[in-house]
Design a protein around this motif. Structure first.
Motif, PDB file in Angstrom:
ATOM      1  N   GLY A 163      -0.711  19.969  -6.793  1.00 21.83           N
ATOM      2  CA  GLY A 163      -0.800  19.554  -5.380  1.00 21.83           C
ATOM      3  C   GLY A 163       0.369  18.661  -4.973  1.00 21.83           C
ATOM      4  O   GLY A 163       1.031  18.061  -5.808  1.00 21.83           O
ATOM      5  N   ALA A 164       0.598  18.586  -3.639  1.00 22.45           N
ATOM      6  CA  ALA A 164       1.704  17.754  -3.125  1.00 22.45           C
ATOM      7  C   ALA A 164       1.372  16.274  -3.302  1.00 22.45           C
ATOM      8  O   ALA A 164       0.214  15.869  -3.182  1.00 22.45           O
ATOM      9  CB  ALA A 164       1.926  18.064  -1.647  1.00 22.45           C
ATOM     10  N   TYR A 165       2.389  15.482  -3.568  1.00 21.89           N
ATOM     11  CA  TYR A 165       2.208  14.036  -3.772  1.00 21.89           C
ATOM     12  C   TYR A 165       2.020  13.325  -2.429  1.00 21.89           C
ATOM     13  O   TYR A 165       2.762  13.555  -1.480  1.00 21.89           O
ATOM     14  CB  TYR A 165       3.437  13.467  -4.487  1.00 21.89           C
ATOM     15  CG  TYR A 165       3.532  11.959  -4.429  1.00 21.89           C
ATOM     16  CD1 TYR A 165       2.540  11.151  -4.997  1.00 21.89           C
ATOM     17  CD2 TYR A 165       4.599  11.329  -3.788  1.00 21.89           C
ATOM     18  CE1 TYR A 165       2.610   9.779  -4.930  1.00 21.89           C
ATOM     19  CE2 TYR A 165       4.675   9.949  -3.713  1.00 21.89           C
ATOM     20  CZ  TYR A 165       3.684   9.178  -4.293  1.00 21.89           C
ATOM     21  OH  TYR A 165       3.755   7.803  -4.225  1.00 21.89           O
ATOM     22  N   ILE A 166       0.999  12.464  -2.350  1.00 21.52           N
ATOM     23  CA  ILE A 166       0.757  11.650  -1.149  1.00 21.52           C
ATOM     24  C   ILE A 166       0.829  10.176  -1.562  1.00 21.52           C
ATOM     25  O   ILE A 166       0.068   9.739  -2.438  1.00 21.52           O
ATOM     26  CB  ILE A 166      -0.626  11.956  -0.536  1.00 21.52           C
ATOM     27  CG1 ILE A 166      -0.706  13.444  -0.146  1.00 21.52           C
ATOM     28  CG2 ILE A 166      -0.896  11.048   0.657  1.00 21.52           C
ATOM     29  CD1 ILE A 166      -2.081  13.896   0.271  1.00 21.52           C
ATOM     30  N   PRO A 167       1.744   9.389  -0.998  1.00 23.22           N
ATOM     31  CA  PRO A 167       1.853   7.974  -1.391  1.00 23.22           C
ATOM     32  C   PRO A 167       0.577   7.213  -1.016  1.00 23.22           C
ATOM     33  O   PRO A 167      -0.124   7.590  -0.070  1.00 23.22           O
ATOM     34  CB  PRO A 167       3.038   7.454  -0.555  1.00 23.22           C
ATOM     35  CG  PRO A 167       3.709   8.669  -0.013  1.00 23.22           C
ATOM     36  CD  PRO A 167       2.693   9.741   0.053  1.00 23.22           C
ATOM     37  N   PRO A 168       0.247   6.153  -1.767  1.00 18.75           N
ATOM     38  CA  PRO A 168      -0.936   5.353  -1.412  1.00 18.75           C
ATOM     39  C   PRO A 168      -0.721   4.649  -0.067  1.00 18.75           C
ATOM     40  O   PRO A 168       0.411   4.390   0.340  1.00 18.75           O
ATOM     41  CB  PRO A 168      -1.026   4.318  -2.549  1.00 18.75           C
ATOM     42  CG  PRO A 168       0.343   4.269  -3.130  1.00 18.75           C
ATOM     43  CD  PRO A 168       0.955   5.620  -2.933  1.00 18.75           C
ATOM     44  N   LYS A 169      -1.816   4.317   0.612  1.00 21.61           N
ATOM     45  CA  LYS A 169      -1.699   3.635   1.910  1.00 21.61           C
ATOM     46  C   LYS A 169      -1.226   2.192   1.723  1.00 21.61           C
ATOM     47  O   LYS A 169      -1.615   1.535   0.764  1.00 21.61           O
ATOM     48  CB  LYS A 169      -3.053   3.637   2.634  1.00 21.61           C
ATOM     49  CG  LYS A 169      -3.408   4.994   3.220  1.00 21.61           C
ATOM     50  CD  LYS A 169      -4.681   4.946   4.037  1.00 21.61           C
ATOM     51  CE  LYS A 169      -4.969   6.330   4.649  1.00 21.61           C
ATOM     52  NZ  LYS A 169      -6.212   6.348   5.397  1.00 21.61           N
ATOM     53  N   THR A 170      -0.381   1.743   2.661  1.00 20.77           N
ATOM     54  CA  THR A 170       0.041   0.342   2.671  1.00 20.77           C
ATOM     55  C   THR A 170      -0.227  -0.230   4.060  1.00 20.77           C
ATOM     56  O   THR A 170      -0.362   0.517   5.029  1.00 20.77           O
ATOM     57  CB  THR A 170       1.549   0.202   2.362  1.00 20.77           C
ATOM     58  OG1 THR A 170       2.264   1.056   3.250  1.00 20.77           O
ATOM     59  CG2 THR A 170       1.881   0.571   0.948  1.00 20.77           C
ATOM     60  N   VAL A 171      -0.303  -1.561   4.144  1.00 19.21           N
ATOM     61  CA  VAL A 171      -0.562  -2.204   5.445  1.00 19.21           C
ATOM     62  C   VAL A 171       0.723  -2.158   6.267  1.00 19.21           C
ATOM     63  O   VAL A 171       1.747  -2.705   5.867  1.00 19.21           O
ATOM     64  CB  VAL A 171      -1.026  -3.672   5.257  1.00 19.21           C
ATOM     65  CG1 VAL A 171      -1.203  -4.347   6.618  1.00 19.21           C
ATOM     66  CG2 VAL A 171      -2.332  -3.716   4.475  1.00 19.21           C
ATOM     67  N   TRP A 172       0.667  -1.513   7.410  1.00 19.21           N
ATOM     68  CA  TRP A 172       1.840  -1.422   8.295  1.00 19.21           C
ATOM     69  C   TRP A 172       1.818  -2.511   9.365  1.00 19.21           C
ATOM     70  O   TRP A 172       2.841  -3.043   9.740  1.00 19.21           O
ATOM     71  CB  TRP A 172       1.871  -0.047   8.980  1.00 19.21           C
ATOM     72  CG  TRP A 172       2.291   1.068   8.078  1.00 19.21           C
ATOM     73  CD1 TRP A 172       2.982   0.951   6.916  1.00 19.21           C
ATOM     74  CD2 TRP A 172       2.049   2.482   8.261  1.00 19.21           C
ATOM     75  NE1 TRP A 172       3.189   2.198   6.354  1.00 19.21           N
ATOM     76  CE2 TRP A 172       2.633   3.151   7.159  1.00 19.21           C
ATOM     77  CE3 TRP A 172       1.407   3.229   9.234  1.00 19.21           C
ATOM     78  CZ2 TRP A 172       2.592   4.535   7.017  1.00 19.21           C
ATOM     79  CZ3 TRP A 172       1.363   4.608   9.096  1.00 19.21           C
ATOM     80  CH2 TRP A 172       1.942   5.261   7.999  1.00 19.21           C
ATOM     81  N   LEU A 173       0.616  -2.800   9.863  1.00 19.72           N
ATOM     82  CA  LEU A 173       0.493  -3.793  10.944  1.00 19.72           C
ATOM     83  C   LEU A 173      -0.620  -4.769  10.556  1.00 19.72           C
ATOM     84  O   LEU A 173      -1.800  -4.451  10.670  1.00 19.72           O
ATOM     85  CB  LEU A 173       0.145  -3.075  12.264  1.00 19.72           C
ATOM     86  CG  LEU A 173       0.063  -3.960  13.514  1.00 19.72           C
ATOM     87  CD1 LEU A 173       1.423  -4.532  13.876  1.00 19.72           C
ATOM     88  CD2 LEU A 173      -0.500  -3.186  14.705  1.00 19.72           C
ATOM     89  N   PRO A 174      -0.268  -5.975  10.077  1.00 17.01           N
ATOM     90  CA  PRO A 174      -1.309  -6.932   9.688  1.00 17.01           C
ATOM     91  C   PRO A 174      -2.054  -7.460  10.918  1.00 17.01           C
ATOM     92  O   PRO A 174      -1.480  -7.566  12.009  1.00 17.01           O
ATOM     93  CB  PRO A 174      -0.517  -8.066   9.020  1.00 17.01           C
ATOM     94  CG  PRO A 174       0.867  -7.579   8.853  1.00 17.01           C
ATOM     95  CD  PRO A 174       1.075  -6.498   9.852  1.00 17.01           C
TER      96      PRO A 174
END
Length: 986
Positions: free
Chosen positions: A754-765
């Motif tokens: 399967g295609a790689y999906i990066p883990p979620k990060t906080v974009w807007l605190p």
């Protein structure tokens, strides 16, 4: 007889006579002749013809004559560079003279002769003087290095003079240290990232030791240098403050201000509960007060600096109010500045004293000063609530004086008092209305109109008063016209039956008879509101107004911090950063105060964005964009209006905002074909997630048109299609020999993972967005790029009406539909949302290339942040290149467009790596094994038809892979490598 006699002769044929005298055998006659030459030069005569004759006089033991000749040389060397070389030998000789004054004179003159041709001849003498036994010569040589650096920076660096300068900071003589610091600071300013002044606790200690012994200007250089140092912790900060504090009692005001700058900066790092902190506050007041006993010009400079200090730390001077009271003989510029500081220091404890002074000032003869004094009374009322009543009665007393300009200023400030304390002092309106006829200044007229409109229900003849202003509507200033329009609309909403004619008259004047676009637009908005939905009009026009803040003229905090770092310089007098007024301010650095730390050096502030673990290939943490202002340049390109009508594509000039050429052949290859795909006018209304067609007369229609909603996609009216790849003709030619046979050895390629999906990060605190927190990542599924969001409401109120928009970016990413959040988001609720993206949006090269600037709107506000998408999201499914085409393309791309990278700590074999990469559309064309090393040849195609060719080398048992990337747009190679590494490691 004095030397003035040399300036009295204006004979003709003088040059010839001077030439003869300069070549005379008699020393006295020579000296007289040189004096005459200098005198002629001083009054502006051209005596450059005498250059060789004057230079011949350099060979002398007479110090006075030598100084005169050197003076002549400095003036004419630039216009006679070839002749100036004649003087080099004398410089070299003078730099070895037994008399240190002559050695210093030679090196000083060398620095002032700004002729490129002779600089390299002066390096050796300068090197000797920098290591001279006499400190006077060394300190002069230190300054000469800075001058030489200005003429030829490369030469100074190559000759190692900068290292010698750094060594001089440890010199035993304090003046040498001061000059070395001054020279290094000067050089560092033009090279902000050079880190020349590599300050550490040891070098700081040496500077502080020299501080006590050098001259006042030396002290200023050292203090300015100290101000650029950031201590490790509060202990070091306190230690430096203790050693700088004695400078506060210096007689020179520049030394005092430089010391104040250092202390103000380092105080930021001291805990406020520390005893030393309060001691330091007390010590700072007396020197600042002493500065105010100097002459007016110095007082003004001191007051401008004190104005900044009081805004940052009012507690320093809170007990010193009396020194800011105006004296009868103060110049107007000092009076106005003192008045400003008095307001800033006004508090409940001293307000009675301040008001008594201000009332006195309001009866002065100086009109500007009286105006400022009346305004100051109003500001006191707004700042100190307990004094508001006394201020209002003082203002009413002043209105009774009937002095025209006093009355007008009083009305302006009473308007602000009404805004601050609604329903409290409206009883004075009758008195104000009596003075209506005497108002002739736009600001006062506008203020009075606002009062009449705002309190129309309390004024019986409000319609008559406003009608009297309407008679000369077109002669009024824009400010008055806008205020009058709004006031009459307010009056109509409060008394509709009596004022229908009046409102029609003003709307007609504003829309049909006016050529001012602001006035016309406001008129049309009111007209539409009143004609479609009077209830909505009432809610909009008569909405409750926010109270005005106490201090409306405070300097913005980040600018104030920067100005505090520039105390004692022009920036602190202008109240502007150096970059605003220094021409060619390429090297001007923006300074900031240090963050307060604990004693061990850890930051007390909680980090805004959690750090992201990972190697060089890990995604960089998203940069939260602090405020709308910072992004103004870029976000002006956001289309906040409705969908534009689809039309022909704009000419290439429209893309000039991103004029940096991303690809070899211009931006065309990045944007693909400029033929227009079908335009999808996607838009999100503030009313409902799925917009319905509305009639042009419905209130919803006007609400939507006027609300400034952010659409679901940037409706620019033009897209950029992605045409099928066209290979160069040369690739179709038969290829023989060389790499050709390796493709016959193609290894088997297994099924992709399967295609790689990066883990979620906080974009807007949440702390940056009034409680809205957004985390996210990007994924590619079935050929569609998805932005996957986790949206959390950490505020106390419900959030709704979500919409999203992107700024222009390198690959034209844009929302392909609205953000589907159909239900309001309750406090502490979290929802997941997936936003499909297209790649046909407007294009502009970003830095870094995969940076994406995003605007998110909800019912509370519009918020801005930036994040970085993995470029693997742009790898398309038809990216597998034909083998022969691959071979031809690899040869065709120049070698300088090849980049090599290493991927460390990767433990996959070549087949597993190939499978994993294929899942993310990185296709293996062929594989071969050479001496136990597997070599995978791969192709990648991006959404805008850029091809990237890769060679991946995998050695059994070796966790380090080598990747070579070739691409006609080498700028994308770094991002492609980061994606390759991320896919293989996860």
């Amino acid at each position: 007889m004095t030397d003035s006699k040399y300036f009295t002769t204006t004979k003709k044929g003088e040059i010839f006579e001077l030439k003869a005298e300069l070549n005379s055998d008699k020393k006295e006659k020579k000296k007289e002749a040189v004096k005459k030459v200098i005198a002629s030069m001083t009054v502006g005569k051209d005596v450059s013809a005498l250059f060789p004759d004057v230079v011949n006089c350099m060979q002398t033991d007479n110090l006075e004559l030598k100084k005169l000749v050197y003076l002549y040389l400095m003036n004419y060397a630039k216009s006679q560079p070839d002749m100036a070389i004649m003087a080099v030998n004398t410089f070299v000789k003078d730099c070895e003279d037994p008399n240190p004054l002559i050695r210093a004179l030679a090196v000083r003159t060398m620095g002032c002769i700004r002729v490129d041709k002779i600089t390299e001849y002066l390096c050796e003498p300068l090197r000797k003087c920098l290591k001279d036994e006499d400190p006077y010569v060394r300190k002069t040589a230190a300054v000469c290095v800075a001058k030489l650096h200005d003429i030829n920076a490369q030469l100074v660096e190559d000759q190692g003079f900068l290292d010698t300068l750094k060594d001089l900071i440890s010199d035993s003589n304090p003046m040498v240290v001061a000059n070395a610091v001054a020279a290094l600071s000067e050089i560092a300013e033009s090279h902000p990232n050079s880190n020349l002044l590599d300050l550490n606790p040891q070098s700081i200690n040496k500077l502080l030791t020299a501080l006590n012994e050098c001259t006042e200007w030396g002290q200023i250089f050292i203090l300015d240098c100290l101000a650029n140092y950031t201590p490790r912790d509060d202990r070091e900060s306190q230690s430096i403050c203790e050693r700088v504090t004695p400078r506060l009692s210096h007689a020179n005001s520049a030394v005092v201000l430089s010391a104040v700058k250092v202390l103000m900066k380092f105080m930021e790092m001291l805990p406020k509960d520390l005893d030393y902190y309060s001691t330091l506050l007390k010590k700072l007041a007396p020197p600042l007060v002493t500065l105010l006993s100097a002459e007016p010009e110095l007082q003004y400079v001191a007051l401008r600096n004190i104005n900044l200090i009081v805004q940052k730390r009012p507690e320093i001077l809170k007990h010193e109010m009396k020194v800011f009271f105006v004296k009868y003989n103060d110049p107007i510029y000092v009076k106005l500045e003192k008045l400003d500081i008095m307001i800033r220091l006004a508090s409940q404890a001293n307000i009675a004293q301040v008001l008594a002074e201000l009332k006195e000032y309001a009866t002065e003869v100086d009109v500007d000063f009286v105006r400022k004094a009346v305004r100051a009374i109003g500001r006191c009322a707004i700042k100190v609530e307990q004094s508001a009543e006394r201020c209002v009665s003082t203002l009413l007393d002043l209105i009774q004086t009937k002095v025209n300009y006093v009355v007008q200023e009083a009305i302006v400030v009473i308007k602000d008092i009404f805004r601050k304390y609604p329903n409290k002092y409206e009883s004075v309106i009758a008195t104000l209305c009596e003075n209506l006829d005497s108002l002739d200044e736009p600001e006062a007229r506008a203020a009075m109109i606002w009062i009449v409109g705002e309190y129309a229900e309390r004024i019986d003849n409000a319609d008559e008063l406003l009608e009297s202003f309407l008679e000369g509507f077109h002669d009024e200033s824009t400010q008055v016209q806008l205020q009058l329009l709004t006031a009459i609309v307010k009056l109509f909403l409060k008394k509709p039956t009596e004022t229908q004619e009046l409102v029609q008259q003003v709307l007609s004047l504003a829309t049909q008879d006016s050529d001012n676009p602001d006035l016309r637009d406001r008129g049309y908005i009111y007209w539409r509101l009143l004609s479609t939905d009077p209830v909505a009009a009432k809610e909009v026009v008569l909405a409750e107004k926010p109270l005005i803040s106490e201090e409306t003229d405070l300097i913005e905090p980040t600018l104030l911090e920067e100005l505090i770092c520039h105390i004692g310089t022009l920036a602190s007098v202008y109240h502007k950063p150096p970059s605003a007024f220094v021409e060619g301010s390429r090297g001007v650095q923006h300074k900031r105060l240090p963050a307060r730390t604990g004693s061990s050096g850890e930051s007390v502030e909680s980090p805004e964005v959690g750090s992201v673990a990972g190697g060089p290939g890990a995604e960089a943490p998203p940069a939260v964009i602090p405020s709308q202002g910072d992004l103004l340049g870029d976000l002006l390109n956001l289309d906040l209006a409705g969908p534009a009508t689809s039309g022909p594509p704009p000419p290439p000039a429209a893309m000039q905002l991103g004029t940096m050429d991303l690809l070899g052949g211009g931006l065309d290859s990045l944007m693909g074909d400029e033929s227009e795909p079908p335009h999808i006018p996607l838009r999100m209304e503030a009313q409902s997630p799925s917009p319905q067609p509305q009639s042009p007369q419905s209130p919803e229609y006007y609400h939507a048109q006027l609300g400034g909603d952010i659409g679901g996609s940037p409706a620019m009216g033009v897209g950029f299609g992605a045409p099928p790849a066209v290979m160069p003709a040369s690739l179709n030619a038969p290829v023989g020999g060389g790499l050709g046979d390796l493709f016959d050895l193609g290894g088997s390629v297994g099924m992709p993972t399967g295609a790689y999906i990066p883990p979620k990060t906080v974009w807007l605190p949440a702390m940056k967005a009034k409680g809205l927190e957004i985390s996210g990542t990007f994924a590619r599924r079935a050929g569609v790029i998805q932005m996957e969001l986790t949206i959390t409401n950490k505020a106390m109120s419900v959030m709704s009406d979500f919409a999203i928009q992107f700024n222009r970016n390198s690959f034209g990413l844009a929302p392909a539909g609205p953000l589907q959040i159909l239900t309001p988001l309750s406090p502490n609720q979290t929802i997941e949302a997936s936003l499909p993206l297209s790649t046909v949006g407007p294009v502009m090269k970003m830095e870094p290339l995969n940076n994406l600037q995003v605007a998110v709107k909800n019912n509370i506000d519009v918020f801005y942040f930036s994040c970085q998408y993995p470029i693997s999201m742009l790898f398309v499914e038809d990216g597998k290149m034909d083998r022969q085409v691959f071979l031809g393309t690899w040869k065709d791309i120049p070698n300088e467009h090849e980049s090599q990278f290493q991927i460390k700590d990767c433990h996959l074999n070549s087949d597993a790596a190939s499978n994993k990469l294929q899942g993310s559309n990185i296709f293996t064309i062929a594989k071969r094994t050479v001496e136990g090393q597997d070599m995978l040849y791969q192709s990648i195609k991006l959404t805008n038809n850029i091809w990237v060719l890769a060679e991946l080398r995998v050695q059994a048992g070796n966790p380090t892979y080598t990747v070579s990337l070739k691409c006609r747009a080498p700028e994308v190679s770094q991002c492609v490598f980061q994606s390759l590494e991320a896919v293989l490691k996860n």
